[in-house]
Design an enzyme around this catalytic site. Structure first.
Site, PDB file in Angstrom:
ATOM      1  N   ASP A  83       0.830  -1.200   0.000  1.00  0.00           N
ATOM      2  CA  ASP A  83       0.000   0.000   0.000  1.00  0.00           C
ATOM      3  C   ASP A  83       0.862   1.246   0.000  1.00  0.00           C
ATOM      4  OD1 ASP A  83       1.090  -0.167   2.503  1.00  0.00           O
ATOM      5  OD2 ASP A  83      -0.804  -0.363   3.589  1.00  0.00           O
ATOM      6  N   HIS A 361       0.651  -9.000  -3.880  1.00  0.00           N
ATOM      7  CA  HIS A 361      -0.299  -7.911  -3.660  1.00  0.00           C
ATOM      8  C   HIS A 361       0.498  -6.640  -3.375  1.00  0.00           C
ATOM      9  CE1 HIS A 361      -4.304  -6.377  -2.333  1.00  0.00           C
ATOM     10  NE2 HIS A 361      -3.579  -5.637  -1.523  1.00  0.00           N
ATOM     11  N   ASP A 399      -1.021 -17.925  -6.933  1.00  0.00           N
ATOM     12  CA  ASP A 399      -0.391 -16.634  -7.209  1.00  0.00           C
ATOM     13  C   ASP A 399      -1.470 -15.619  -7.563  1.00  0.00           C
ATOM     14  OD1 ASP A 399       1.599 -14.809  -7.542  1.00  0.00           O
ATOM     15  OD2 ASP A 399       2.389 -15.646  -9.406  1.00  0.00           O
ATOM     16  N   GLU A 408       0.250 -10.833   0.096  1.00  0.00           N
ATOM     17  CA  GLU A 408       0.838  -9.523   0.346  1.00  0.00           C
ATOM     18  C   GLU A 408       2.250  -9.681   0.888  1.00  0.00           C
ATOM     19  OE1 GLU A 408      -0.600  -5.107   1.616  1.00  0.00           O
ATOM     20  OE2 GLU A 408      -1.529  -6.775   2.669  1.00  0.00           O
TER      21      GLU A 408
END
Length: 571
Positions: A83, A361, A399, A408
């Site tokens: 993020d 991620h 995946d 992540e």
């Protein structure tokens, strides 16, 4: 112990010796450090990760001025995971662990030629902790609102909105985050003591002030003024709370190890081995499940991080303190599993192995220009040396970028990988840490346009001495309360409750905090209840603005111990 589990562990040990050879272990260690460079925020001083650019240059604390480039004092630091938020609690924990790993295995790191790169990565984080310590009793704990950030899928270079700043102060304290930051800076003061005495002294000075701020704000005062007696005072052994895990949110096992290293007292050794034995094959605790492939599996969300960081601790105990060889066996078996020596031959480290994760991620590596997690189909860039969350109880894993529970990556995930590789590396092949190119596994990812992009991470050149940023909040599976205030030009709220549930893990985390927030424009303490859905707005386990303030918490113990070590060696 079940014969099949024992057999798999033996096979894993034989394979890790063959697969992760000395030169490959140095290469892998280098890649695991370069992952942190891929997480950098702010104005980047090098092109070591060529697909990363400058980002969030306007992040700044209240009332601060910009630098000569026009950048805010909180513009740098590390993004937490996939993020664009800077969470100081897990980031400070990550810097603590990187510092500790270096102190334990500096010889191996130096033989790999990675000392400069390692210190550069550590300093980028500790610079930010210093920048976050805006005055003696004020500390920035988070930059960016998790709910806002996680609702948009875009690379951090595209973030263009005003970001909230969350702080703690005497009226709105958060003991554990202040202690964790002091812990990281204490460890860094030792790492840099010889190579950069001035910076070492600076780290120690901030560590001492943060320690004083934390202990006077929230902890009961004692008549004993020594760090060791404080550590002994706040130390308690609880099998459930301490022995099950070691993480950014639970430091008990690490406290045991440091106390034993410092005192040699048998009570710490006994408690430490009891904790380690929970993770051994055949344990009757029913806490750890061994997958058929050999992973010591604690929980669904990011299981690889727990096994590797526990492996690091067991390596320190076995290699440096004469512990039973079974603990050395444990760390090697877990490292063996994540590099691909398992029933599915699946590597859980990006860029390493024939079946390496291609789609973690991660917003920056995916690099969608349409704010769509599914476009392009595959990540545009290869993320170097990142440990993904990991498999389910039956070794199953796919995946799948949208599954942040298993796919992540994060700052705290990689510390166990770095620590275990530092223990394992022999350094028979020198690896340049500051210049030159690497020879990574060739992992090509194909975009929807059909073009193939291969990114080869390169090594860094110079150390970055600029101040850096990071931030924190977060809960894992705990409930915590803190006080806080909001200062800013617009709205203020108190008492925030954040609840995040994931359909994958079916876990619920509730944290109640009041975070002190400041912002140049909108400033609100994130008072919200959010239910996250896979592929929509991920809710990683750092989300929730949690800065717990339990008196005598293990976080504080770890800091006290590291502070003590720093004080002893800096006298």
């Amino acid at each position: 112990m079940k014969p099949i589990v024992l057999l798999i562990l033996i096979i894993n040990l034989l394979l890790v010796i063959n697969l992760v050879k000395s030169d490959e272990s140095c290469y892998l260690l280098k890649q695991s450090l370069l992952f942190y460079k891929a997480q950098r925020a702010g104005r980047l001083p090098d092109n070591d990760i060529p697909w990363r650019g400058n980002s969030v240059l306007n992040d700044k604390s209240a009332g601060s001025s910009v630098d000569s480039n026009g950048d805010g004092d909180l513009s740098k630091g590390y993004f937490d995971a996939g993020d664009g938020v800077k969470f100081n609690f897990p980031m400070a924990y990550s810097m603590t662990m990187l510092g500790w790993s270096y102190l334990e295995y500096s010889g191996n790191i130096e033989k790999c030629g990675l000392a400069s790169l390692y210190k550069e990565v550590l300093k980028w984080g500790t610079d930010f902790l210093i920048a976050s310590h805006t005055s003696d009793n004020v500390f920035v704990v988070q930059v960016g609102n998790g709910d806002v950030d996680h609702s948009v899928w875009q690379p951090p270079e595209d973030i263009n909105y005003v970001r909230q700043i969350y702080t703690i102060d005497p009226s709105n304290p958060g003991t554990d985050i202040a202690m964790e930051a002091a812990s990281a800076l204490s460890a860094a003061s030792l790492v840099f003591k010889t190579s950069d005495p001035t910076y070492s002294a600076k780290c120690l000075q901030h560590a001492q002030k943060l320690y004083s701020f934390a202990i006077t704000s929230q902890m009961k005062a004692t008549n004993n003024q020594t760090y060791m007696n404080n550590a002994a005072l706040y130390y308690t052994y609880d099998n459930t709370r301490y022995a099950n895990e070691f993480s950014w949110d639970n430091k008990g096992v690490g406290a045991m190890l440091l106390l034993y290293q410092l005192t040699g007292e048998l009570k710490y050794k006994d408690n430490l081995e009891a904790a380690f034995n929970v993770w051994q094959p055949g344990s009757t605790s029913n806490v750890i499940t061994y997958t058929k492939g050999g992973l010591a599996w604690l929980r669904e969300w990011g299981p690889c991080r727990y096994s590797l960081v526990m492996g690091f601790l067991q390596s320190v105990y076995s290699i440096k303190n004469g512990g039973d060889s079974k603990y050395n066996t444990f760390y090697k078996s877990q490292l063996s599993y994540v590099v691909g020596n398992n029933t599915n031959k699946q590597s859980f480290i990006t860029g390493y192995g024939s079946k390496a994760p291609k789609n973690p991620h991660h917003r920056a590596a995916h690099h969608s220009t349409t704010k769509d997690i599914n476009n392009p189909v595959n990540n545009t860039y290869q993320l170097p040396g990142a440990l993904v969350g990991g498999p389910g109880k039956n070794d199953e894993w796919s995946d799948d970028r949208s599954n942040y529970v298993t796919n992540e990556v994060a700052l705290d995930y990689n510390v166990g990988l770095v620590g275990s590789l530092s223990a394992f590396a022999t350094g028979s092949e020198a690896t340049s840490s500051s210049t030159g190119s690497t020879t990574p596994s060739t992992t090509s990812t194909q975009s929807t346009t059909g073009s193939t992009t291969t990114s080869q991470p390169t090594t860094g050149s110079t150390t970055a001495s600029q101040s850096t940023t990071s931030s924190t909040t977060g809960t894992q599976s705990t409930t915590s309360k803190t006080t806080a205030s909001t200062t800013g030009s617009q709205s203020t709220t108190t008492s925030t409750t954040s609840q995040s549930t994931t359909s994958s893990s079916q876990s619920t985390t509730t944290s109640k905090t009041t975070a002190s927030t400041t912002g140049s424009q909108s400033t609100t303490t994130s008072q919200s209840t959010t239910t996250s859905k896979l592929g929509e707005s991920e809710s990683d386990d750092h989300l929730g603005d949690s800065v717990s303030s339990f008196i005598g918490r293990a976080d504080s113990v770890l800091l006290i111990l590291l502070s003590l070590i720093s004080l002893i060696f800096n006298l």
